[in-house]
Design a protein around this motif. Structure first.
Motif, mmCIF file in Angstrom:
data_model
loop_
_atom_site.group_PDB
_atom_site.id
_atom_site.type_symbol
_atom_site.label_atom_id
_atom_site.label_comp_id
_atom_site.label_asym_id
_atom_site.label_seq_id
_atom_site.Cartn_x
_atom_site.Cartn_y
_atom_site.Cartn_z
ATOM 1 N N ASP A 31 0.834 -1.200 0.000
ATOM 2 C CA ASP A 31 0.000 0.000 0.000
ATOM 3 C C ASP A 31 0.876 1.261 0.000
ATOM 4 N N MET B 79 3.224 5.076 -3.193
ATOM 5 C CA MET B 79 3.643 6.486 -3.125
ATOM 6 C C MET B 79 5.019 6.703 -3.771
ATOM 7 N N ALA C 24 11.018 6.635 16.836
ATOM 8 C CA ALA C 24 10.247 7.829 16.484
ATOM 9 C C ALA C 24 9.982 7.855 14.982
ATOM 10 N N PHE C 25 10.903 7.263 14.216
ATOM 11 C CA PHE C 25 10.761 7.225 12.757
ATOM 12 C C PHE C 25 10.082 5.933 12.303
ATOM 13 N N PRO D 45 7.890 3.503 14.469
ATOM 14 C CA PRO D 45 7.245 2.903 15.646
ATOM 15 C C PRO D 45 6.630 1.533 15.358
ATOM 16 N N PRO E 236 0.193 -3.268 13.034
ATOM 17 C CA PRO E 236 -0.649 -2.939 14.186
ATOM 18 C C PRO E 236 -0.032 -1.892 15.119
ATOM 19 N N PHE E 237 1.281 -1.703 15.054
ATOM 20 C CA PHE E 237 1.917 -0.705 15.916
ATOM 21 C C PHE E 237 2.326 0.532 15.129
ATOM 22 N N SER F 175 0.461 3.327 13.822
ATOM 23 C CA SER F 175 -0.842 3.969 13.684
ATOM 24 C C SER F 175 -0.871 5.013 12.581
ATOM 25 N N SER F 176 0.246 5.688 12.328
ATOM 26 C CA SER F 176 0.216 6.718 11.287
ATOM 27 C C SER F 176 0.575 6.167 9.914
ATOM 28 N N PHE G 40 5.729 3.642 5.186
ATOM 29 C CA PHE G 40 6.219 4.511 4.120
ATOM 30 C C PHE G 40 7.750 4.582 4.162
ATOM 31 N N LEU G 41 8.307 4.645 5.353
ATOM 32 C CA LEU G 41 9.759 4.599 5.462
ATOM 33 C C LEU G 41 10.270 3.258 4.928
#
Lengths: 317, 317, 317, 317, 317, 317
Positions: free
Chosen positions: F67, F71, F251-252, F254, F292-293, F295-296, F301-302
């Motif tokens: 998915d 991008m 942080a990048f 999660p 599942p971990f 959320s954003s 994407f990374l």
């Protein structure tokens, strides 16, 4: 009873996501437990945010930090310290707050930490908002002022709020200086940043001799240099460590009530604690972790990692 | 100045997600605004949760409810009532609380509502936790007790918490009865459910004549029958409406601090308000909407829809 | 090539969370694929929300619905229908929209569906916002008006928005009636609710003979009775089915742009589709699923379940 | 040692969000604790989802259910039962699974429950996925088959998966019947729904005499009637209760791996348990709560509420 | 009327989470308000994302930025600038877009900013997608081209999309150069990165003399050096500042539609604005904040912090 | 058939959020497709997390990475490489796992990759947990040991778990060395950090000659220096690349099961891959992305961006 009682449950025996979550999978030793006398470092929850003037939530911090802390293992990856072998550590449970009465809660907390101190236990506290540090200091610094190394984006040195309210999470260290609990010449505040209404807090710091290292200086000098100065300010005297999670940039620690952008990253968040090595620590806290704003749980895990680093330096690491 | 000033901004002029969010896109008329004298119904935010004994968050309710309320249009889909044409409505802004001082805040709130009452304005409050209802009642019922129709999963009739704390969100109506602000024989509580420690609250209700309709009775009898009884209990006297969002099942309203499963659905949540038609309402509140636990925003939108229904019955719908 | 090509991948061969997600794990047969001629029902994505006047997001609907639809198995639990054996179904891919040009996109969509119709394929569309239904109807109803059974909380019968904009997700069926694509006397709208600015849409419905069954009537009569009337209105003529996910209560379907509380539950959401049995369906859509507001993914899974029910009735179930 | 040891911590002593979270704030009594002999009902976590064929996560269920269960108080709101006074209840901790070895874990679980049974303790289990029920039944039904009342959207009666895999969360009760652990004529499955690949499971149920009450029958007959039949099927013999959270509609319980829409609401979710009154329960479980899909925590709180209802009927409520 | 009218509400008077949220708690002064003539800097919302070719959402940006901006206080922590004392600032409200008509909206925006310019107000815009910058430039640069310092991960210099669509959020500055609104030799684009289809945009930049500083150069040279060059390119002429939030790394700013990994951190995000000191700014915008993708709200708070930094440099800081 | 078949769908033809999501919008070419012989690089999903000892979820990784990967465009922003023109790339679909049988799944995976290798296709795998790398290596390194450059916060060199379980995501490279699949003197592990139980893994590394570059060394030396050493260790021989997303700071990223704070940022996450230029890569994987971990969606994407960088170096970039 050997040290084995105080050894955390291993993830090879019970997976780390399983079991009743105590801090770092340590045994739960309430204040009335006979084994209390053997404890050297006590991890304590302070589930209270009555001093919060903005977004509440840190009252949920201790539980979430306990949960996240079960991911922590036995040995520091960088320093090699094994704190649970160096010291007998235990989860002393939570201080019971009165969420609807600020003054009552401050009394409850001071009495709890007086008991902890009387038992000769080094307290490592998981907050709770930053006002929690005041009753802790009242218990720990009753008879002589302490030095303090303070990581935060705010000084928490304000005089009062809302037309005269003296006790909020923005005032604890002003009170602590006024009450003689801190020796301001042995206090350093690191990472201060964000917008302000005025410079009243920094004026007070200057007047009493507190050293403020703002974020632009922190970024310019780097961790090693800043921490060398911090150790020199604290000197060889007894020192309290207070770590507000909003010291760290909100991308790494979104779960807090008053974030300020532009802060240190998570590597620096650990490094500054490693830089405390050699300081004579009489207690430490990690405050302002606010689970309702920590949707991924990442703040709590970072907080648990910082608690472990604090434990390592308290264990002489 | 014609009624046009009090007409909400239309979504055909400015899309509903746009613009500065006031309650239902009404004009913001602070207490010191000269147009205050024209206002008939005042929507007021009470951004305070100092009475919360469990999970905080309702202090953020007013802002989130304002945001969600911009989705509300002009006309009730079921009853056809057009409240903004029937009455001059305005957003009076928020009562300024003191988050770190409970007693100070109760005084601030009582004085604010005394001004509102003095101006002849019917207050419709967006909380805030349920303790907010107490200072509101002190202002509105100063000179004679009111009846009350109360939707909730809890009675909020407890004596005290934490060893003697009298003011929490679990005690407002006990205090209100004691202070003579409510006529218990004209009070009905609907939807009560969930586990309890004991039956002290229901014993008190029985003793003073408050009618409690628990959830099993609600489900068995249905909305129409229950609301007929509620209207009959309130009678023709002045009546306050207090609506705790945790009346509704947490699947429909997760954003609250003390949810109890097994509650009414969203259709029933609106129907009970429509069932207030004919009651002589002197004020109303919707409390305990807690944005930090409302990840989808659905609770706030339901809350805004309930506020609109309340407005419609206050407008004679 | 046997029907096997058109058999969805079984979860016993490849777990349902795995694999490239097509609608219901059907083969992907683009319009230029030679196997197109064998397809009887085509599942089509309409990733466009250019008609949205409020919160956008349905452009992401097709992808999320594809993902959720891989949870669907082969047989209807209630009716026993096995649609993939009854009909050759395929995923025809997405209509390519032009997100920055509304009129261009309407043309692209109409041409795509004209091809689908020319190939004799029944289209089952996953939107997209409700404006998508208009170009679909232009393709399907080119030569004679259709009946329509429409599930929604809004009539989408408004004249125009923002001072004369004729094409939005609030106007498609007004346009469709004006353009002779729908026979208003064979149109029924079920579940209508929520606040409105005025009654212009319902006045139009009444004037042209569209039957509106508002939510209070729906709740009072129940699914069986309402659907009997709906079937009777549609009669034996060709009928289009349009299902806006906001027909369902937002507790069950939060992921949509213009929710209205007080709607049907998920069991009723399926039952109404089962009630279409016997209707002569020439196409159907499920629109307004908006992933950005569907944090749990529950809306998409409900949407996929509704698509499957639609497929079952299209397969004669 | 009086019963006081087994009394949960009151929220008036320590706020419910505080403290080390055990099930319902009960004391933690591991299997090697001398107080085990006094325990009558043991709450046990089964943090394992090795049988999951779709979305994993239930291994995190016990911890999240412990957390949510601290919101539960002492007395049932509807029945008035006070289970912690009726029976000595304790949190026995978690069974240690081996997440990377299915057969090893089944052995570990069976041995754990054999110990629990040997101690004369009624086990109330918080799963874990539904395969957990198989080793529990092996321990509890070693010497005679049990009856079972089973709430679920799936029968879990399938023969095998992925070309011959016999142990998954879709097969436990097929195995249990084959192994003689269940008396199929005393087994009833309630709430069955959703799409299927075929009818193999229902054919098996019919063949061996298991009664399946599908959701359409459940909705048509209502809870009271269905539960009367369930009690009659279970009869006066020893009966196991197995409650899969996906019995409940996903709007009320999104936090599960294989949801099926169209299920009961939260009121019905509790009512069915109240309908077990009189059944001779020898153990119960609540399974398939999956925290990663429970963003609001609402599923866990509903799960904790169901566990409490189960406890109440086990206490003779 | 003194400057006091233009002083933001203090958090000591009303907690920062409370009250009707305007930008930075400034007074709301619509274009038809008589006090408009006193305003020097106008904060304006542009709630429109009609130019978005990918994930929409920035139409919700202004409201969320207003909300987050109430966390901003009065004084810059690093530079000491107090912008609300230096300049009379106000929230001018939102430009009313037409979400379903791109060309109409561009006209509405250009007319709005023409009024703002005519009133002698410096506009600071909160978008909205990046196409918003084009009508703003049409209003501000009507009579002479401007320089521009542009922070972004994309050049937004593409010719067209989807076979000839000239107006999208990927084309505004191509149009602006073509229309003579920008002097390309005084334009610099900083932070450009991510995958591309080809190099058409950079070829255009080179051809017309726009300086592109890609991310690898940014990281290699550092903020100070890059911003010195940027100031030198802008020179002493009138300059527009355009800040796309996707300039910042998505860990710090996830709430945007077209993120590109590998960007600056939040400290650098502020530093580059401080580096604008001395530039002759005639307007500025912060665009592409997309609340639906900002689950923690952190992007909006960073955005509000950037808006404050922009205000400080506009105030001569 | 020209290369055009292998060209990803352009976002100018179909917006990037639209269409059936394959890896990078490449054609889906299953192993039984006649076009397989033309494929040079195969992107493969390994939807399995049976080796996970902590928080599961990576089985969902391939779908989410597909998915997010839509991008990605055609050309590397930094290096200018256009991999889809350099090599014929395709999405080969997912390996079918057996979620309930670890050994069966390892066999299925090894056989799949043996086919891929036999077809002369370079595999680029999207995991899946890190145990997936073992069956891949068994297929790729059947006849001679490979070198490996390994990015991770863990060494995955442990002997066994839970009392003798040999196959988990913490043991793959211990097994690979034991089985002769890796030449330990040509293996380097970069970014190792976090707490441990002991030093058994690093002792093993030292004993067999694996080079471990821990995080403190990584931060001290920088990417360029570290990657020069890594290339030198790998030398000119055939080398496998294994990239665990938990190499990157949480942080990048999660969205992973066993995060460790203090890691590299997203720019460094890409740079290290660019530093592989010149290495003779025979296959690569990106593992442990756990939706599942996440959320954003930022982790995915990374991850997709890292997959693209890997593709670029595999294409000779």
């Amino acid at each position: 009873m050997s040290n084995d009682f105080f050894r955390p449950v291993s993830g090879f025996d019970l997976p780390r996501y399983a079991g009743v979550p105590t801090f770092m999978r340590l045994p739960h030793v309430p204040l009335d437990d006979p084994r209390l006398v053997q404890v050297q470092v006590g991890l304590i929850g302070a589930p209270w945010d009555g001093g919060t003037t903005n977004r509440p939530g840190p009252r949920h911090g201790p539980r979430q930090l306990r949960d996240a802390s079960t991911m922590i293992r036995a040995q520091n990856g960088v320093t090699g310290v094994r704190p649970f072998e160096a010291l007998r550590c235990a989860d002393l449970g939570d201080v019971a707050p009165n969420p609807a009465d600020l003054m009552d809660t401050m009394g409850r907390m001071e009495r709890f930490y007086a008991q902890v101190r009387a038992a000769g236990i080094l307290p490592l506290t998981a907050g709770g908002d930053h006002l929690c540090s005041l009753p802790i200091l009242r218990a720990l610094a009753k008879d002589r002022p302490l030095g303090m190394i303070h990581f935060d984006s705010h000084t928490d040195l304000f005089h009062s709020y809302f037309g005269g309210t003296m006790y909020t999470h923005g005032t604890p260290f002003r009170r602590a200086v006024e009450e003689g609990l801190l020796d301001p010449t042995r206090v350093v505040q690191i990472g201060i940043r964000g917008t302000t209404y005025d410079s009243e807090d920094r004026d007070f710091a200057r007047a009493v001799g507190i050293r403020v290292i703002p974020i632009e200086e922190f970024h310019a000098r780097g961790v090693t240099d800043v921490m060398a100065e911090a150790r020199s300010i604290a000197g060889s005297g007894e020192t309290y460590i207070s770590y507000d999670i909003d010291f760290v940039d909100p991308a790494f620690a979104p779960g807090t009530g008053t974030p300020e952008v532009g802060g240190p990253n998570s590597w620096q968040a650990l490094q500054v604690v490693q830089g405390l090595s050699g300081v004579r620590i009489v207690g430490a806290d990690l405050v302002e972790v606010s689970p309702p704003f920590d949707s991924s749980g990442g703040t709590a895990f970072l907080g648990a990692s910082i608690l472990f680093e604090l434990l390592c330096v308290m264990a002489g690491g």
